[in-house]
Design a protein around this motif. Structure first.
Motif, PDB file in Angstrom:
ATOM      1  N   PHE A  95       0.828  -1.203   0.000  1.00  0.00           N
ATOM      2  CA  PHE A  95       0.000   0.000   0.000  1.00  0.00           C
ATOM      3  C   PHE A  95       0.865   1.257   0.000  1.00  0.00           C
ATOM      4  O   PHE A  95       0.602   2.204  -0.746  1.00  0.00           O
ATOM      5  CB  PHE A  95      -0.930  -0.002   1.215  1.00  0.00           C
ATOM      6  N   ALA A  96       1.898   1.264   0.841  1.00  0.00           N
ATOM      7  CA  ALA A  96       2.788   2.424   0.908  1.00  0.00           C
ATOM      8  C   ALA A  96       3.496   2.647  -0.418  1.00  0.00           C
ATOM      9  O   ALA A  96       3.658   3.794  -0.870  1.00  0.00           O
ATOM     10  CB  ALA A  96       3.805   2.236   2.030  1.00  0.00           C
ATOM     11  N   THR A  97       3.910   1.566  -1.060  1.00  0.00           N
ATOM     12  CA  THR A  97       4.572   1.673  -2.367  1.00  0.00           C
ATOM     13  C   THR A  97       3.609   2.193  -3.420  1.00  0.00           C
ATOM     14  O   THR A  97       3.957   3.070  -4.224  1.00  0.00           O
ATOM     15  CB  THR A  97       5.124   0.297  -2.792  1.00  0.00           C
ATOM     16  N   ASP A  98       2.386   1.676  -3.417  1.00  0.00           N
ATOM     17  CA  ASP A  98       1.373   2.142  -4.365  1.00  0.00           C
ATOM     18  C   ASP A  98       1.059   3.624  -4.160  1.00  0.00           C
ATOM     19  O   ASP A  98       0.920   4.382  -5.123  1.00  0.00           O
ATOM     20  CB  ASP A  98       0.083   1.334  -4.204  1.00  0.00           C
ATOM     21  N   PHE A  99       0.954   4.015  -2.899  1.00  0.00           N
ATOM     22  CA  PHE A  99       0.637   5.415  -2.597  1.00  0.00           C
ATOM     23  C   PHE A  99       1.721   6.346  -3.148  1.00  0.00           C
ATOM     24  O   PHE A  99       1.422   7.376  -3.767  1.00  0.00           O
ATOM     25  CB  PHE A  99       0.494   5.606  -1.092  1.00  0.00           C
ATOM     26  N   LEU A 100       2.979   5.978  -2.941  1.00  0.00           N
ATOM     27  CA  LEU A 100       4.084   6.816  -3.409  1.00  0.00           C
ATOM     28  C   LEU A 100       4.249   6.754  -4.927  1.00  0.00           C
ATOM     29  O   LEU A 100       4.889   7.637  -5.520  1.00  0.00           O
ATOM     30  CB  LEU A 100       5.381   6.404  -2.714  1.00  0.00           C
ATOM     31  N   ALA A 101       3.676   5.742  -5.558  1.00  0.00           N
ATOM     32  CA  ALA A 101       3.703   5.667  -7.020  1.00  0.00           C
ATOM     33  C   ALA A 101       2.634   6.557  -7.640  1.00  0.00           C
ATOM     34  O   ALA A 101       2.783   7.022  -8.777  1.00  0.00           O
ATOM     35  CB  ALA A 101       3.499   4.222  -7.477  1.00  0.00           C
ATOM     36  N   ILE A 102       1.552   6.817  -6.888  1.00  0.00           N
ATOM     37  CA  ILE A 102       0.428   7.586  -7.427  1.00  0.00           C
ATOM     38  C   ILE A 102       0.470   9.052  -6.993  1.00  0.00           C
ATOM     39  O   ILE A 102       0.472   9.964  -7.822  1.00  0.00           O
ATOM     40  CB  ILE A 102      -0.909   6.962  -6.983  1.00  0.00           C
ATOM     41  N   CYS A 103       0.487   9.286  -5.680  1.00  0.00           N
ATOM     42  CA  CYS A 103       0.264  10.635  -5.159  1.00  0.00           C
ATOM     43  C   CYS A 103       1.253  11.685  -5.671  1.00  0.00           C
ATOM     44  O   CYS A 103       0.829  12.737  -6.160  1.00  0.00           O
ATOM     45  CB  CYS A 103       0.255  10.592  -3.630  1.00  0.00           C
ATOM     46  N   PRO A 104       2.569  11.452  -5.601  1.00  0.00           N
ATOM     47  CA  PRO A 104       3.500  12.507  -6.029  1.00  0.00           C
ATOM     48  C   PRO A 104       3.426  12.836  -7.515  1.00  0.00           C
ATOM     49  O   PRO A 104       3.944  13.877  -7.938  1.00  0.00           O
ATOM     50  CB  PRO A 104       4.875  11.925  -5.677  1.00  0.00           C
ATOM     51  N   ARG A 105       2.788  11.981  -8.293  1.00  0.00           N
ATOM     52  CA  ARG A 105       2.705  12.205  -9.739  1.00  0.00           C
ATOM     53  C   ARG A 105       1.404  12.898 -10.143  1.00  0.00           C
ATOM     54  O   ARG A 105       1.123  13.040 -11.335  1.00  0.00           O
ATOM     55  CB  ARG A 105       2.875  10.879 -10.480  1.00  0.00           C
ATOM     56  N   LEU A 106       0.621  13.317  -9.158  1.00  0.00           N
ATOM     57  CA  LEU A 106      -0.605  14.055  -9.445  1.00  0.00           C
ATOM     58  C   LEU A 106      -0.274  15.537  -9.576  1.00  0.00           C
ATOM     59  O   LEU A 106       0.596  16.057  -8.873  1.00  0.00           O
ATOM     60  CB  LEU A 106      -1.637  13.805  -8.354  1.00  0.00           C
ATOM     61  N   PRO A 107      -0.978  16.263 -10.446  1.00  0.00           N
ATOM     62  CA  PRO A 107      -0.511  17.587 -10.852  1.00  0.00           C
ATOM     63  C   PRO A 107      -1.152  18.789 -10.171  1.00  0.00           C
ATOM     64  O   PRO A 107      -0.773  19.928 -10.449  1.00  0.00           O
ATOM     65  CB  PRO A 107      -0.911  17.607 -12.337  1.00  0.00           C
ATOM     66  N   HIS A 108      -2.082  18.577  -9.270  1.00  0.00           N
ATOM     67  CA  HIS A 108      -2.924  19.681  -8.829  1.00  0.00           C
ATOM     68  C   HIS A 108      -2.185  20.654  -7.903  1.00  0.00           C
ATOM     69  O   HIS A 108      -1.556  20.249  -6.925  1.00  0.00           O
ATOM     70  CB  HIS A 108      -4.169  19.144  -8.148  1.00  0.00           C
ATOM     71  N   LEU A 109      -2.293  21.930  -8.230  1.00  0.00           N
ATOM     72  CA  LEU A 109      -1.696  23.004  -7.438  1.00  0.00           C
ATOM     73  C   LEU A 109      -2.771  23.718  -6.620  1.00  0.00           C
ATOM     74  O   LEU A 109      -3.956  23.676  -6.956  1.00  0.00           O
ATOM     75  CB  LEU A 109      -1.001  24.019  -8.349  1.00  0.00           C
ATOM     76  N   ILE A 110      -2.329  24.400  -5.566  1.00  0.00           N
ATOM     77  CA  ILE A 110      -3.216  25.281  -4.820  1.00  0.00           C
ATOM     78  C   ILE A 110      -3.693  26.386  -5.769  1.00  0.00           C
ATOM     79  O   ILE A 110      -2.940  26.891  -6.607  1.00  0.00           O
ATOM     80  CB  ILE A 110      -2.480  25.910  -3.624  1.00  0.00           C
ATOM     81  N   GLU A 111      -4.960  26.768  -5.641  1.00  0.00           N
ATOM     82  CA  GLU A 111      -5.516  27.814  -6.489  1.00  0.00           C
ATOM     83  C   GLU A 111      -4.679  29.096  -6.397  1.00  0.00           C
ATOM     84  O   GLU A 111      -4.363  29.558  -5.303  1.00  0.00           O
ATOM     85  CB  GLU A 111      -6.958  28.120  -6.078  1.00  0.00           C
ATOM     86  N   GLY A 112      -4.308  29.625  -7.543  1.00  0.00           N
ATOM     87  CA  GLY A 112      -3.540  30.864  -7.601  1.00  0.00           C
ATOM     88  C   GLY A 112      -2.041  30.674  -7.613  1.00  0.00           C
ATOM     89  O   GLY A 112      -1.295  31.646  -7.804  1.00  0.00           O
ATOM     90  N   ALA A 113      -1.562  29.429  -7.431  1.00  0.00           N
ATOM     91  CA  ALA A 113      -0.115  29.194  -7.348  1.00  0.00           C
ATOM     92  C   ALA A 113       0.587  29.540  -8.653  1.00  0.00           C
ATOM     93  O   ALA A 113       1.596  30.267  -8.659  1.00  0.00           O
ATOM     94  CB  ALA A 113       0.163  27.743  -6.969  1.00  0.00           C
ATOM     95  N   ARG A 114       0.087  29.018  -9.755  1.00  0.00           N
ATOM     96  CA  ARG A 114       0.764  29.264 -11.024  1.00  0.00           C
ATOM     97  C   ARG A 114       0.717  30.749 -11.400  1.00  0.00           C
ATOM     98  O   ARG A 114       1.686  31.295 -11.929  1.00  0.00           O
ATOM     99  CB  ARG A 114       0.149  28.421 -12.142  1.00  0.00           C
ATOM    100  N   GLU A 115      -0.386  31.386 -11.096  1.00  0.00           N
ATOM    101  CA  GLU A 115      -0.527  32.800 -11.436  1.00  0.00           C
ATOM    102  C   GLU A 115       0.487  33.663 -10.694  1.00  0.00           C
ATOM    103  O   GLU A 115       1.111  34.555 -11.294  1.00  0.00           O
ATOM    104  CB  GLU A 115      -1.957  33.283 -11.134  1.00  0.00           C
ATOM    105  N   ILE A 116       0.686  33.390  -9.400  1.00  0.00           N
ATOM    106  CA  ILE A 116       1.626  34.215  -8.646  1.00  0.00           C
ATOM    107  C   ILE A 116       3.060  33.907  -9.057  1.00  0.00           C
ATOM    108  O   ILE A 116       3.912  34.804  -9.118  1.00  0.00           O
ATOM    109  CB  ILE A 116       1.436  34.035  -7.115  1.00  0.00           C
ATOM    110  N   LEU A 117       3.350  32.648  -9.403  1.00  0.00           N
ATOM    111  CA  LEU A 117       4.688  32.310  -9.877  1.00  0.00           C
ATOM    112  C   LEU A 117       4.953  32.961 -11.236  1.00  0.00           C
ATOM    113  O   LEU A 117       6.056  33.473 -11.484  1.00  0.00           O
ATOM    114  CB  LEU A 117       4.849  30.794  -9.962  1.00  0.00           C
ATOM    115  N   ASP A 118       3.966  32.942 -12.106  1.00  0.00           N
ATOM    116  CA  ASP A 118       4.114  33.584 -13.418  1.00  0.00           C
ATOM    117  C   ASP A 118       4.389  35.078 -13.285  1.00  0.00           C
ATOM    118  O   ASP A 118       5.263  35.628 -13.954  1.00  0.00           O
ATOM    119  CB  ASP A 118       2.848  33.384 -14.267  1.00  0.00           C
TER     120      ASP A 118
END
Length: 243
Positions: A95-118
């Motif tokens: 389960f721990a291996t599966d979790f680390l294979a999935i979660c870190p590869r998900l792309p979602h950012l906090i709202e407004g993150a990309r805009e402030i970085l840009d």
């Protein structure tokens, strides 16, 4: 307003949406193993019980009381015990291996993150300062396509100490080629990010997005102590008034 040269960013929960990505990963794994291991609990309870166990073991890790190898499994062992899951240590590892294979590869950012970085790219030197593990944090930044905003990523593992220790902030300042007075730390963890930066002489922005959820995990107690941060924001869009 004070002129800064460098912005030091926490990653998880400040830029990368830790809560959303975790829920997605755990939901996938619950559905994968529901019929064999999670017959005694609902998805809702499964998701509700996880955060407190994850938060507790990460606090122990920050304090140097457990190693990352123990953290990796203990959060799930404690979760499985509470919900009455059917498991053995082999399943925990899976389960721990599966979790680390999935979660870190998900792309979602906090709202407004990309805009402030840009909007601030090229104006400030941006540095990530994280207690997260080297082998997974890179996946998060790659999946969310934010690596190019940062001149450096400072990991607690390479610094030899974890936030809130002053030495990791000093390493970040060195990487950013600036003084403490010229830097601003932005983070959602009161102890690691805000008090850590304060103790290193760095101005802070406390991002309160996870504060309510953490208070719920601690019997309604506030995560704040008797200290007023340099700035407090409820959304990343408010940063435009600071930087």
């Amino acid at each position: 307003m004070k002129k800064y040269k460098a912005i030091l960013w926490d990653l998880d929960g400040t830029l990368w949406d830790l809560n959303r990505n975790t829920i997605i990963a755990l939901t996938q794994l619950y559905e994968r193993y529901e019929s064999t291991n999670f017959q005694n609990t609902s998805l809702e309870r499964f998701l509700d019980c996880y955060p407190k166990h994850n938060e507790r073991v990460w606090a122990l890790y920050r304090e140097g009381k457990i190693a990352k190898e123990e953290l990796r499994n203990k959060r799930f062992i404690d979760l499985f015990d509470e919900i009455g899951a059917s498991y053995d240590l082999t399943f925990v590892e899976l389960f721990a291996t599966d979790f680390l294979a999935i979660c870190p590869r998900l792309p979602h950012l906090i709202e407004g993150a990309r805009e402030i970085l840009d909007s601030t790219k090229g104006i400030y030197t941006h540095v990530i300062l994280t207690n997260g593990f080297i082998e997974v944090q890179g996946f998060k930044m790659a999946a969310s396509e934010i690596e190019h905003y940062f001149s450096s990523v400072v990991y607690s593992e390479e610094a030899g100490v974890r936030k809130p220790h002053a030495a990791i902030f000093e390493l970040a300042l060195s990487r950013a080629n600036c003084t403490a007075e010229e830097a601003l730390m932005i983070g959602d963890d009161w102890d690691a990010d805000i008090l850590g930066a304060r103790n290193a002489g760095i101005d802070q922005v406390f991002f309160t997005a996870t504060e309510k959820r953490l208070a719920e995990l601690h019997d309604g107690k506030s995560v704040r102590h008797n200290y007023v941060p340099t700035f407090t924001i409820d959304s990343l869009s408010e940063l435009k008034n600071i930087i």
